[in-house]
Design a protein around this motif. Structure first.
Motif, PDB file in Angstrom:
ATOM      1  N   THR A 105       0.837  -1.212   0.000  1.00  0.00           N
ATOM      2  CA  THR A 105       0.000   0.000   0.000  1.00  0.00           C
ATOM      3  C   THR A 105       0.868   1.256   0.000  1.00  0.00           C
ATOM      4  O   THR A 105       2.100   1.201   0.099  1.00  0.00           O
ATOM      5  CB  THR A 105      -0.916   0.016   1.229  1.00  0.00           C
ATOM      6  OG1 THR A 105      -0.103   0.034   2.415  1.00  0.00           O
ATOM      7  CG2 THR A 105      -1.800  -1.214   1.256  1.00  0.00           C
ATOM      8  N   LEU A 106       0.201   2.376  -0.107  1.00  0.00           N
ATOM      9  CA  LEU A 106       0.902   3.657  -0.161  1.00  0.00           C
ATOM     10  C   LEU A 106       1.689   3.929   1.112  1.00  0.00           C
ATOM     11  O   LEU A 106       2.721   4.601   1.073  1.00  0.00           O
ATOM     12  CB  LEU A 106      -0.140   4.783  -0.378  1.00  0.00           C
ATOM     13  CG  LEU A 106       0.388   6.168  -0.713  1.00  0.00           C
ATOM     14  CD1 LEU A 106       1.151   6.151  -2.032  1.00  0.00           C
ATOM     15  CD2 LEU A 106      -0.756   7.171  -0.783  1.00  0.00           C
ATOM     16  N   ASP A 107       1.249   3.394   2.242  1.00  0.00           N
ATOM     17  CA  ASP A 107       1.960   3.602   3.507  1.00  0.00           C
ATOM     18  C   ASP A 107       2.851   2.418   3.879  1.00  0.00           C
ATOM     19  O   ASP A 107       3.251   2.277   5.034  1.00  0.00           O
ATOM     20  CB  ASP A 107       0.955   3.896   4.631  1.00  0.00           C
ATOM     21  CG  ASP A 107      -0.122   2.834   4.744  1.00  0.00           C
ATOM     22  OD1 ASP A 107      -0.183   1.968   3.852  1.00  0.00           O
ATOM     23  OD2 ASP A 107      -0.899   2.869   5.719  1.00  0.00           O
ATOM     24  N   GLY A 108       3.158   1.548   2.916  1.00  0.00           N
ATOM     25  CA  GLY A 108       4.151   0.508   3.143  1.00  0.00           C
ATOM     26  C   GLY A 108       3.638  -0.769   3.758  1.00  0.00           C
ATOM     27  O   GLY A 108       4.444  -1.617   4.149  1.00  0.00           O
ATOM     28  N   THR A 153      -3.789   3.886   1.015  1.00  0.00           N
ATOM     29  CA  THR A 153      -3.219   3.426   2.280  1.00  0.00           C
ATOM     30  C   THR A 153      -3.919   2.141   2.734  1.00  0.00           C
ATOM     31  O   THR A 153      -4.999   1.791   2.245  1.00  0.00           O
ATOM     32  CB  THR A 153      -3.357   4.496   3.370  1.00  0.00           C
ATOM     33  OG1 THR A 153      -4.750   4.721   3.631  1.00  0.00           O
ATOM     34  CG2 THR A 153      -2.723   5.812   2.934  1.00  0.00           C
ATOM     35  N   HIS A 154      -3.277   1.499   3.687  1.00  0.00           N
ATOM     36  CA  HIS A 154      -3.823   0.242   4.210  1.00  0.00           C
ATOM     37  C   HIS A 154      -5.216   0.460   4.806  1.00  0.00           C
ATOM     38  O   HIS A 154      -6.145  -0.316   4.550  1.00  0.00           O
ATOM     39  CB  HIS A 154      -2.851  -0.320   5.256  1.00  0.00           C
ATOM     40  CG  HIS A 154      -3.279  -1.643   5.810  1.00  0.00           C
ATOM     41  ND1 HIS A 154      -4.171  -1.752   6.861  1.00  0.00           N
ATOM     42  CD2 HIS A 154      -2.940  -2.918   5.460  1.00  0.00           C
ATOM     43  CE1 HIS A 154      -4.361  -3.027   7.135  1.00  0.00           C
ATOM     44  NE2 HIS A 154      -3.632  -3.752   6.306  1.00  0.00           N
ATOM     45  N   ARG A 208      -3.391  -2.190  14.660  1.00  0.00           N
ATOM     46  CA  ARG A 208      -4.206  -0.986  14.442  1.00  0.00           C
ATOM     47  C   ARG A 208      -5.569  -1.117  15.108  1.00  0.00           C
ATOM     48  O   ARG A 208      -6.139  -0.115  15.558  1.00  0.00           O
ATOM     49  CB  ARG A 208      -4.356  -0.737  12.948  1.00  0.00           C
ATOM     50  CG  ARG A 208      -3.016  -0.378  12.301  1.00  0.00           C
ATOM     51  CD  ARG A 208      -3.165   0.151  10.911  1.00  0.00           C
ATOM     52  NE  ARG A 208      -1.880   0.586  10.390  1.00  0.00           N
ATOM     53  CZ  ARG A 208      -1.682   1.106   9.188  1.00  0.00           C
ATOM     54  NH1 ARG A 208      -2.712   1.235   8.366  1.00  0.00           N
ATOM     55  NH2 ARG A 208      -0.487   1.487   8.797  1.00  0.00           N
TER      56      ARG A 208
END
Length: 364
Positions: A105-108, A153-154, A208
């Motif tokens: 994802t965009l945030d790794g 993002t995730h 999370r």
């Protein structure tokens, strides 16, 4: 254009023998929409063929010169020559891609999507021109799904259950939009439905989730504290109102009691004054009665005992009594300004006689 007699006869002959042959079922492999059929020849004599085929398939013919020609089922007028028939599946298919699309994802973080696709061929001729049309379609869809994961993002992909429906719609819209730009397949296939099932890194999701739960607990505690503070403020306000109300009630009670005491005192004073006045009047009346009894006694002696002469005390008592009666006679307009002796003239004869007798000095 109306058929001539020969064409009509040819059509009747071809349809008669063609309908006598039953249509053969066409079976397509799981990831194939094109199946090759048998060849046939169109002779110079008839120039026509009857293609008895399932209505759920398209028919594409390869001509002698290698061109592709889509024809309907049933009676067809064709140029004489050799033809090779192909069948293209016309039905809408639904399949769950066996491969899970996984990307960063965009945030790794890692996220995955499982896709269920409903699709159908719209242009059988173009489908014939693709080497493996279904696999080509799936390849583009998987690439688009992977690109979607990389651009988000995730948490945007697999944030929570409430956002899952919206996120699934976003994934579907993105893949459909990208499909419209892939000209190699968008003219061959129409995608009627996409059901994505996004899921993420379980370990990361657990972390999370704990963070969200911790944040939720903190927010809940903060809300509870705020509510408790508001409750305390309201209770203090209520106590203040009660205290103020108690003070006001005490003031009202004190004022009421003072007024009541004042009214009681005034009533008692009035009653006492009336009682004293009545007592005074009673004593005066009693005294008058005693005097009248004494006077009656004297008069009785004077009237019953011949030659009886009252003593000085009795004379004074009689004189005062009858002088008072004479003076008490109401004054008329003619009697105003007259002397006491003149006033006595207005009394009755008996009173005047008694007063005359009483004016005489008793013997010493």
């Amino acid at each position: 254009m109306a058929e001539n007699s020969w064409d009509y006869l040819v059509r009747a002959w071809v349809e008669y023998w063609g309908k006598r042959r039953p249509s053969q079922p066409i079976t397509f492999p799981e990831n194939e929409i094109v199946v090759r059929g048998s060849g046939f020849r169109v002779g110079d004599f008839t120039g026509a063929v009857y293609l008895n085929v399932d209505p759920n398939v398209y028919i594409v013919l390869t001509t002698s010169d290698g061109n592709l020609l889509q024809v309907p089922g049933g009676y067809n007028r064709l140029e004489p020559g050799f033809y090779l028939r192909h069948y293209v599946d016309k039905r809408t298919r639904t399949i769950t891609l066996p491969e899970v699309i996984t990307a960063t994802t965009l945030d790794g973080a890692k996220a995955s999507i499982t896709l269920t696709i409903s699709y159908g061929a719209t242009d059988p001729v173009r489908a014939m021109k693709l080497s493996r049309p279904v696999e080509t379609l799936f390849t583009f869809i998987k690439i688009d799904a992977g690109e979607y994961i990389k651009k988000h993002t995730h948490d945007q992909i697999v944030s929570n259950e409430n956002a899952a429906g919206t996120e699934k719609d976003n994934i579907t819209q993105y893949i459909l939009q990208q499909h419209s730009t892939h000209h190699a397949v968008n003219r061959v296939f129409a995608i009627t439905d996409i059901d994505p099932q996004p899921w993420g890194d379980q370990k990361l999701m657990g972390i999370r989730l704990e963070d969200r739960q911790s944040t939720a607990r903190l927010e809940l505690d903060h809300k509870i504290q705020g509510l408790e503070q508001k409750i305390a403020e309201k209770e203090a306000e209520i106590r203040k109102i009660k205290a103020q109300a108690g003070t006001d009630i005490q003031k009202i009670e004190a004022q009421t009691n003072a007024e009541i005491q004042k009214l009681k005192a005034e009533a008692e004073a009035t009653i006492e004054a009336q009682r004293n006045e009545l007592e005074k009047q009673r004593r005066a009346w009693q005294h008058q009665q005693e005097l009248d009894m004494s006077i009656s006694h004297v008069l009785e002696k004077m009237l019953t005992i011949p030659g009886y002469h009252p003593n000085n005390q009795e004379l004074t008592l009689l004189y005062n009594r009858f002088s008072q009666s004479a003076i008490g006679v109401p004054l008329t307009d003619d009697s105003k300004g007259k002397s006491a002796d003149e006033v006595t003239g207005a009394a009755d004869p008996l009173t005047k006689t008694l007063l005359t007798l009483l004016r005489r000095k008793p013997d010493a």
